[in-house]
Structures are given as structure tokens and as C-alpha cells.
Design a protein around this motif. Structure first.
Motif, PDB file in Angstrom:
ATOM      1  N   ASP A 265      76.950 -58.781 -49.925  1.00  0.00           N
ATOM      2  CA  ASP A 265      76.160 -59.891 -49.389  1.00  0.00           C
ATOM      3  C   ASP A 265      75.224 -60.447 -50.450  1.00  0.00           C
ATOM      4  O   ASP A 265      75.056 -61.660 -50.560  1.00  0.00           O
ATOM      5  CB  ASP A 265      75.382 -59.452 -48.147  1.00  0.00           C
ATOM      6  CG  ASP A 265      75.014 -60.626 -47.250  1.00  0.00           C
ATOM      7  OD1 ASP A 265      75.736 -61.653 -47.273  1.00  0.00           O
ATOM      8  OD2 ASP A 265      74.035 -60.524 -46.513  1.00  0.00           O
TER       9      ASP A 265
ATOM     10  N   MET B 189      73.321 -67.616 -38.834  1.00  0.00           N
ATOM     11  CA  MET B 189      73.859 -66.515 -39.629  1.00  0.00           C
ATOM     12  C   MET B 189      75.378 -66.562 -39.586  1.00  0.00           C
ATOM     13  O   MET B 189      75.954 -67.284 -38.782  1.00  0.00           O
ATOM     14  CB  MET B 189      73.334 -65.168 -39.157  1.00  0.00           C
ATOM     15  CG  MET B 189      73.706 -64.767 -37.762  1.00  0.00           C
ATOM     16  SD  MET B 189      72.909 -63.247 -37.273  1.00  0.00           S
ATOM     17  CE  MET B 189      71.261 -63.456 -37.852  1.00  0.00           C
TER      18      MET B 189
ATOM     19  N   ASP C 164      77.543 -60.948 -40.561  1.00  0.00           N
ATOM     20  CA  ASP C 164      76.311 -60.322 -40.090  1.00  0.00           C
ATOM     21  C   ASP C 164      76.504 -59.764 -38.683  1.00  0.00           C
ATOM     22  O   ASP C 164      76.075 -58.649 -38.378  1.00  0.00           O
ATOM     23  CB  ASP C 164      75.161 -61.336 -40.085  1.00  0.00           C
ATOM     24  CG  ASP C 164      74.863 -61.909 -41.455  1.00  0.00           C
ATOM     25  OD1 ASP C 164      74.858 -61.132 -42.435  1.00  0.00           O
ATOM     26  OD2 ASP C 164      74.632 -63.126 -41.552  1.00  0.00           O
TER      27      ASP C 164
ATOM     28  N   GLY D  25      63.571 -59.238 -41.568  1.00  0.00           N
ATOM     29  CA  GLY D  25      64.103 -60.583 -41.824  1.00  0.00           C
ATOM     30  C   GLY D  25      62.999 -61.621 -41.853  1.00  0.00           C
ATOM     31  O   GLY D  25      62.986 -62.521 -42.708  1.00  0.00           O
TER      32      GLY D  25
ATOM     33  N   ALA E 278      61.870 -63.888 -45.060  1.00  0.00           N
ATOM     34  CA  ALA E 278      61.794 -65.356 -44.960  1.00  0.00           C
ATOM     35  C   ALA E 278      60.412 -65.859 -45.383  1.00  0.00           C
ATOM     36  O   ALA E 278      60.310 -66.858 -46.124  1.00  0.00           O
ATOM     37  CB  ALA E 278      62.125 -65.795 -43.538  1.00  0.00           C
TER      38      ALA E 278
ATOM     39  N   HIS F  14      65.444 -74.351 -42.609  1.00  0.00           N
ATOM     40  CA  HIS F  14      65.363 -73.015 -43.171  1.00  0.00           C
ATOM     41  C   HIS F  14      65.892 -72.961 -44.597  1.00  0.00           C
ATOM     42  O   HIS F  14      66.623 -73.837 -45.035  1.00  0.00           O
ATOM     43  CB  HIS F  14      66.128 -72.025 -42.304  1.00  0.00           C
ATOM     44  CG  HIS F  14      67.613 -72.272 -42.302  1.00  0.00           C
ATOM     45  ND1 HIS F  14      68.197 -73.256 -41.585  1.00  0.00           N
ATOM     46  CD2 HIS F  14      68.607 -71.654 -42.973  1.00  0.00           C
ATOM     47  CE1 HIS F  14      69.509 -73.240 -41.792  1.00  0.00           C
ATOM     48  NE2 HIS F  14      69.770 -72.286 -42.621  1.00  0.00           N
TER      49      HIS F  14
ATOM     50  N   TYR G 147      71.340 -62.421 -44.927  1.00  0.00           N
ATOM     51  CA  TYR G 147      70.702 -61.661 -43.853  1.00  0.00           C
ATOM     52  C   TYR G 147      71.192 -60.223 -43.788  1.00  0.00           C
ATOM     53  O   TYR G 147      70.543 -59.374 -43.187  1.00  0.00           O
ATOM     54  CB  TYR G 147      70.893 -62.369 -42.510  1.00  0.00           C
ATOM     55  CG  TYR G 147      69.843 -61.987 -41.507  1.00  0.00           C
ATOM     56  CD1 TYR G 147      68.536 -62.421 -41.646  1.00  0.00           C
ATOM     57  CD2 TYR G 147      70.145 -61.157 -40.431  1.00  0.00           C
ATOM     58  CE1 TYR G 147      67.553 -62.058 -40.746  1.00  0.00           C
ATOM     59  CE2 TYR G 147      69.162 -60.791 -39.514  1.00  0.00           C
ATOM     60  CZ  TYR G 147      67.872 -61.244 -39.686  1.00  0.00           C
ATOM     61  OH  TYR G 147      66.899 -60.879 -38.797  1.00  0.00           O
TER      62      TYR G 147
ATOM     63  N   ALA H  23      68.490 -57.811 -44.654  1.00  0.00           N
ATOM     64  CA  ALA H  23      67.594 -57.422 -43.558  1.00  0.00           C
ATOM     65  C   ALA H  23      68.285 -56.435 -42.618  1.00  0.00           C
ATOM     66  O   ALA H  23      67.647 -55.489 -42.130  1.00  0.00           O
ATOM     67  CB  ALA H  23      67.135 -58.658 -42.793  1.00  0.00           C
TER      68      ALA H  23
END
Length: 164
Positions: free
Chosen positions: A17, A71, A75, A102, A106, A141, A146, A149
Motif C-alpha cells: 500500500d 477508500m 482496504d 486514520g 489525515a 480530502h 489507508y 491506518a
């Protein structure tokens, strides 16, 4: 055994990832199947249901963010694999850590990019526009992998335990 499979799947998913922005089916699908098989072998139908409900819980927790394009499918499948290996209660506990971590990631990204205030303003403005017209013209965003996280949250829950 399921812990070892979980750690291997998390390690590989973290690397892929970060490097390629992908969580691979070749990791998540076998992890789900191995979770189902291991629990079925050790506890029969009850074990199968333990693992199956874990898969469903992982899916249920991320299906809405996935449907809203928040996402990727990898994920969702990674959380489903976590559920298959460790069950519903574990995946819910992990999810709480995942959400917190997460959010922290961010916030850090937005602060480093010096875009936190502007993003908050866009979110408020967009919410007003959506309320009035159903339209949104702003990007809300800054995407990040992700899976990071998910891995950190799962390991945190495994190491620390419930926060409730």
C-alpha cells in the motif's frame, strides 16, 4: 496460527500500500480462506461462523466509505481478512483504533501541507452547497494509503486491547 497469518498479511499489505497504493487480492483472499479453514478445523461450525461473521463485520464497517469512494476495495478486503482471522469483536476493536489513527494521519498530512484550515472551510462550504443544491465542486480530502491506518490500528488493538 491465525496471528502469524494476520501479521504476514498486515506486513505485506503495509508494504504494497505504501509502495504501490494497492492491497493485493493475493494477500487478502487467502488470508480470509485460511481464517475460515483454521477456525472451522478447530471449532467446526461454530468456528466457521466465528470467522464468517468476522468477514461480514469487516465488510459492514467499510462498505459505506468504499461506496462513497473514500477508500479502495483492498482496504475493505483487508479488514474482512482481519475479521476472518480474529472474529467480529477483534475487527470492531481494531476499527476504533484504525479510525483514530486514520484521523491523526489525515490531520498530520493537512498540517504538513498547510491546508488544514482551507480544508475545513471547503468542507463547511461544500456541506452548505450540498444542502442547498445537491452539488459539490470542491475536493474534500488529500488521499493517503489507508492500509497504513488499518495495519497500525490492528497492531495497536492487538497490543493494547480495548479502549472501552
Amino acid at each position: 496460527m491465525t496471528t502469524i497469518i494476520l501479521l504476514i498479511a498486515l506486513s505485506i499489505s503495509l508494504c504494497t500500500d505504501i509502495k504501490n497504493r494497492k492491497i493485493l487480492n493475493i494477500v487478502t483472499l487467502p488470508a480470509m480462506l485460511l481464517g475460515l479453514a483454521a477456525h472451522t478445523f478447530t471449532a467446526g461450525l461454530e468456528g466457521f461462523l466465528f470467522s464468517f461473521y468476522g468477514i461480514l463485520t469487516g465488510f459492514a464497517l467499510l462498505v459505506i466509505p468504499y461506496a462513497l469512494k473514500g477508500m479502495a476495495a483492498g482496504d475493505v478486503k483487508l479488514l474482512m481478512a482481519i475479521g476472518a482471522l480474529k472474529g467480529s469483536a477483534f475487527v470492531i476493536g481494531s476499527f476504533l483504533y484504525i479510525a483514530i489513527i486514520g484521523g491523526i494521519i489525515a490531520l498530520i498530512i493537512l498540517m504538513v501541507k498547510k491546508d488544514l484550515l482551507a480544508t475545513l472551510k471547503r468542507m463547511i462550504f461544500s456541506a452548505k452547497i450540498r444542502t442547498l443544491s445537491g452539488l459539490s465542486t470542491h475536493e474534500l480530502h488529500h488521499a493517503f494509503p489507508y492500509g497504513v491506518a488499518i495495519v497500525l490500528g490492528t497492531i495497536s488493538f492487538y497490543g493494547v486491547g480495548p479502549i472501552w
